[in-house]
Scaffold this motif. Structure first.
Motif, mmCIF file in Angstrom:
data_model
loop_
_atom_site.group_PDB
_atom_site.id
_atom_site.type_symbol
_atom_site.label_atom_id
_atom_site.label_comp_id
_atom_site.label_asym_id
_atom_site.label_seq_id
_atom_site.Cartn_x
_atom_site.Cartn_y
_atom_site.Cartn_z
ATOM 1 N N GLU A 140 0.710 -0.880 0.059
ATOM 2 C CA GLU A 140 0.249 -0.202 -0.061
ATOM 3 C C GLU A 140 0.655 1.173 0.190
ATOM 4 N N ALA A 141 0.435 2.430 -0.354
ATOM 5 C CA ALA A 141 1.248 3.794 -0.169
ATOM 6 C C ALA A 141 -0.039 4.853 -0.766
ATOM 7 N N ALA A 142 0.963 5.981 0.035
ATOM 8 C CA ALA A 142 0.346 6.461 0.633
ATOM 9 C C ALA A 142 1.369 8.597 0.718
ATOM 10 N N VAL A 143 0.737 9.054 0.084
ATOM 11 C CA VAL A 143 1.550 10.637 -0.443
ATOM 12 C C VAL A 143 0.887 11.714 -0.185
ATOM 13 N N ILE A 144 1.883 12.660 0.122
ATOM 14 C CA ILE A 144 1.541 13.531 0.572
ATOM 15 C C ILE A 144 2.001 14.909 0.408
ATOM 16 N N GLY A 145 2.022 16.307 0.599
ATOM 17 C CA GLY A 145 3.139 16.976 -0.044
ATOM 18 C C GLY A 145 3.819 17.635 1.627
ATOM 19 N N LYS A 146 4.845 17.682 1.073
ATOM 20 C CA LYS A 146 5.980 18.193 1.912
ATOM 21 C C LYS A 146 5.876 19.548 1.999
ATOM 22 N N PRO A 147 5.978 20.872 2.861
ATOM 23 C CA PRO A 147 6.608 22.177 2.439
ATOM 24 C C PRO A 147 8.384 21.681 1.950
ATOM 25 N N ASP A 148 8.208 22.913 0.698
ATOM 26 C CA ASP A 148 9.612 23.125 -0.240
ATOM 27 C C ASP A 148 9.972 24.516 -0.313
ATOM 28 N N PRO A 149 10.982 24.646 0.310
ATOM 29 C CA PRO A 149 11.021 26.280 0.062
ATOM 30 C C PRO A 149 11.561 26.496 -1.589
ATOM 31 N N VAL A 150 11.260 25.445 -2.513
ATOM 32 C CA VAL A 150 11.961 25.773 -4.053
ATOM 33 C C VAL A 150 10.572 25.676 -4.552
ATOM 34 N N SER A 151 9.942 24.797 -4.254
ATOM 35 C CA SER A 151 8.414 23.835 -5.280
ATOM 36 C C SER A 151 7.737 24.054 -4.996
ATOM 37 N N LYS A 152 7.348 25.141 -3.568
ATOM 38 C CA LYS A 152 6.407 24.537 -2.634
ATOM 39 C C LYS A 152 5.934 23.798 -1.693
ATOM 40 N N GLU A 153 5.885 22.807 -2.616
ATOM 41 C CA GLU A 153 5.765 21.357 -1.558
ATOM 42 C C GLU A 153 6.204 20.206 -2.428
ATOM 43 N N ILE A 154 6.624 19.532 -2.086
ATOM 44 C CA ILE A 154 7.158 18.316 -2.667
ATOM 45 C C ILE A 154 6.297 17.202 -2.875
ATOM 46 N N VAL A 155 6.337 16.175 -3.774
ATOM 47 C CA VAL A 155 5.917 14.627 -3.197
ATOM 48 C C VAL A 155 6.503 13.389 -2.142
ATOM 49 N N LYS A 156 5.913 13.224 -0.955
ATOM 50 C CA LYS A 156 6.723 12.505 -0.108
ATOM 51 C C LYS A 156 5.474 11.286 -0.273
ATOM 52 N N GLY A 157 6.261 9.881 0.110
ATOM 53 C CA GLY A 157 5.876 8.620 -0.481
ATOM 54 C C GLY A 157 5.718 8.258 1.092
ATOM 55 N N PHE A 158 4.936 7.631 1.244
ATOM 56 C CA PHE A 158 5.028 6.175 2.706
ATOM 57 C C PHE A 158 4.510 5.095 1.581
ATOM 58 N N VAL A 159 5.602 3.664 2.236
ATOM 59 C CA VAL A 159 4.836 2.606 1.598
ATOM 60 C C VAL A 159 5.263 1.765 2.747
ATOM 61 N N ALA A 160 4.661 1.006 2.419
ATOM 62 C CA ALA A 160 3.480 -0.389 2.922
ATOM 63 C C ALA A 160 4.249 -1.886 2.448
ATOM 64 N N LEU A 161 5.513 -2.463 2.671
ATOM 65 C CA LEU A 161 5.680 -3.224 1.992
ATOM 66 C C LEU A 161 4.715 -4.691 2.092
ATOM 67 N N LYS A 162 5.259 -5.706 0.914
ATOM 68 C CA LYS A 162 3.841 -6.485 0.941
ATOM 69 C C LYS A 162 4.974 -8.167 1.910
ATOM 70 N N LYS A 163 4.165 -8.384 2.296
ATOM 71 C CA LYS A 163 4.811 -9.298 3.713
ATOM 72 C C LYS A 163 6.312 -10.680 2.969
ATOM 73 N N GLY A 164 6.738 -10.801 4.036
ATOM 74 C CA GLY A 164 8.348 -11.462 3.729
ATOM 75 C C GLY A 164 9.283 -10.760 3.008
ATOM 76 N N ILE A 165 8.696 -9.210 2.628
ATOM 77 C CA ILE A 165 9.529 -8.261 1.989
ATOM 78 C C ILE A 165 10.380 -7.399 3.282
ATOM 79 N N GLN A 166 12.154 -7.563 2.792
ATOM 80 C CA GLN A 166 12.379 -6.358 3.733
ATOM 81 C C GLN A 166 12.919 -4.854 3.306
ATOM 82 N N GLU A 167 12.806 -4.136 3.828
ATOM 83 C CA GLU A 167 12.781 -2.756 3.710
ATOM 84 C C GLU A 167 14.697 -1.573 3.565
#
Ligand code: AMP
Length: 579
Positions: A489-516
């Motif tokens: 699963e994944a979710a993304v948000i806008g994170k404030p950034d001085p240059v681009s106003k916001e940058i895209v930041k992603g949060f990711v949950a991995l499938k069973k058994g996969i190591q980050e």
């Protein structure tokens, strides 16, 4: 008979969309003598009895411990009248608000029908809510009564009872007369004993309020959304066309009664169509769920993307161990269903899972995939016959203009007037009015329509990310992240950034058994960059064990954002596993 080859009710979408008329649907529901006097409880029970379905099974309750209880339409009708009469004896009148804090139990079903028979308004809450969300909603909704269990009363309502002055009556579904009296409450069994078999229902009209729902609050404080008895016709029509109900069908809607889906489709749509509904009291559990699909020979199954993704995590083997040959249609709602999940349905169930779209305010399905319309995985489908959906842009003066060219991002809008359109936000007329502009109801969703008229979800307008001059809907990024074979699963948000106003930041949950690890992070970033281009792809990715969801299965991006930025987390009452 192979159920899957039953002709779909919607045989030809273009013909149905062209010929569709709401007055015909009203006639099919009410009979030729159209009248303004309509009641959802009457249509859900007495109408079935009048049409000869008295002996037909209306509902099967599956208890958390595996018990089974069946009621025919005749029994449901009689029991609901007795409950209605009992509620009247204890002071429930037209216009009163009756809350419930119950799971999918017989008392919940009789509570809702009994309330509506009295012309009162039913307001279901998530049974997992703690005292504070219960208090705020009962206060906002000026609750006159609440139906709940003794345990829930002691833990959650007793501490706040004095803070809700409108609350006169507490009804405990499992208490004896004495136990209830000691808690200044009424026992359900006494309410039924006091109820008479004969009950003169309270006349209600199309526009009389029937249901009060609180929205799931992915973006802020929950709002009270009012619906009228006229919603019945969309529940009826969408059950026939989108869920493809056929006589004799067994239908299972897995939604919680605290969410609008658990009411519109967990209760009314199947009853209005005379099919058998499974009300399962137990929590999500993959093995249990497959067992229910098999043992109850479910034909039509309506669930959520989160549940489907949880089943995906278990792989197709579990599905293969069960006989699921009764299934004819699987539908999903509440969140975008990513293409992988749609296609996984083909592997696990030999059919694409049909995504459909609606919201608390719309009262029922407005955009949908249909059995007879080719599925484009990842799209929420095409408008229901009778529904006019559009993409609009907001102009600087605040007015709204339709965008007719395909593949342009804009806000999804609906032409008002569909039968289950909400009638107001409780205590907030300005907000209600602000949702209508220049002949459209504005849904608050960002979407796109393609050349073939299919709608594609991009995100909630409030979740929009503005990065270096681009407007980015979170889901257009999340769907690409979920294409990566390691991502669950994944979710993304806008994170404030001085240059681009916001940058895209992603949060990711991995499938069973996969190591980050860092090389996987870089690989996922590169995949997104390749698919989306550098302007839209996330610049950062963090791994999380789970993505936070609301109790109705929606990704809670605002919580991720608050945590990322160290801001207050705000109202968490609808957070899965929350207060
Ligand atoms: P609620 O009123 O709490 O059910 O939330 C409604 C919102 O959920 C919609 O406005 C959408 O943002 C989202 N939603 C519901 N169904 C879908 C779907 N099939 N695809 C994408 N978003 C959806």
């Amino acid at each position: 008979m192979n159920l899957r080859i039953l002709e779909p009710n919607l045989a030809s979408y273009p013909a149905a969309a062209k010929e569709f008329r709401w007055d015909q649907e009203w006639k099919a529901l009410l009979g030729p003598s159209l009248s303004e006097s309509v009641n959802l409880a009457e249509l859900s029970t007495a109408r079935a009895v009048r049409s000869g379905l008295s002996e037909q099974r209306a509902v099967r309750f599956v208890g958390a411990g595996g018990s089974r209880t069946d009621w025919t339409y005749g029994e449901l009708h009689a029991k609901s009248l007795r409950a209605a009469s009992g509620l009247r004896t204890f002071g429930i009148k037209k216009g009163d608000r009756v809350f419930s804090l119950l799971g999918r139990t017989p008392e919940f079903l009789l509570g809702i029908l009994g309330t509506l028979w009295n012309g009162a308004v039913f307001a279901p809450l998530y049974s997992s809510f703690g005292p504070e969300p219960i208090r705020t909603r009962m206060e906002l909704g000026r609750a006159k009564a609440i139906l709940t269990t003794t345990d829930a009363y002691r833990k959650k309502i007793a501490p706040i009872r004095a803070m809700v002055p409108s609350l006169e009556t507490v009804i405990l579904t499992d208490a004896s007369y004495e136990e209830a009296r000691a808690l200044r409450a009424i026992s359900w069994s006494m309410l039924l004993d006091e109820g008479r078999a004969k009950f003169e229902s309270e006349p209600t009209r199309l526009d009389d309020p029937a249901l009060l729902h609180f929205t799931s609050g992915t973006t802020g404080m929950p709002k009270g959304v009012l619906h009228a008895h006229s919603a019945a016709v969309l529940h009826f029509t969408s059950g026939r066309l989108a869920l493809d109900f056929h006589p004799g069908d067994v239908f299972w809607c897995t939604a919680d009664p605290g969410w609008v889906t658990g009411i519109s489709y967990g209760v009314f749509s199947p009853l209005l169509n005379g099919v058998t509904s499974i009300l399962d009291e137990g929590p999500f559990d993959p093995i249990r769920w497959y067992k229910i699909l098999q043992e109850e020979a479910v034909n039509v199954w309506y669930t959520s993307p989160t549940a489907i993704r949880m089943l995906m995590r278990e792989g197709t083997e579990l599905a293969a161990k069960h006989d699921l040959s009764s299934l004819r249609l699987i539908a999903s709602v509440g969140e975008p269903l990513n293409a992988e999940a749609v296609l996984w349905g083909k592997e696990a169930f030999q059919m694409a899972i049909l995504d459909n779209w609606w919201q608390t305010e719309t009262g029922g399905i407005l955009i949908s995939n249909f059995r007879s319309v080719p599925v484009k995985p990842g799209s929420m489908g095409v408008p229901m016959p009778g529904i006019e959906a559009a993409i609009v842009e907001r102009l600087p003066d605040g007015s709204v203009r339709e965008v007719r060219s395909p593949l342009v991002k804009g806000e999804r809008a609906i032409r008002p007037g569909w039968p289950s359109m909400f009638r107001g936000y409780l205590g907030d007329d300005d907000r209600y009015r602000s949702r209508f502009r220049d002949g459209f109801y504005l849904t608050g969703d960002l979407a796109m329509r393609d050349q073939d008229g299919y709608f594609w979800f991009l995100g909630r307008a409030d979740d929009l990310i503005k990065s270096a001059g681009h407007l980015i809907g979170p889901f257009e990024v999340e769907r690409v992240l979920m294409e990566h074979p390691a991502v669950w699963e994944a979710a993304v948000i806008g994170k404030p950034d001085p240059v681009s106003k916001e940058i895209v930041k992603g949060f990711v949950a991995l499938k069973k058994g996969i190591q980050e690890n860092d090389s996987l992070r870089i690989e996922i970033l590169a995949h997104a960059r390749k698919r989306l281009g550098p302007a839209i792809a996330p610049k950062e990715i963090a791994f999380l064990p789970e993505i936070p969801h609301t109790r109705s299965g929606k990704v809670m991006r605002r919580l991720l954002r608050a945590r990322e930025l160290g801001l207050p987390e705000g109202d968490l009452s609808t957070l899965e596993g929350g207060p």
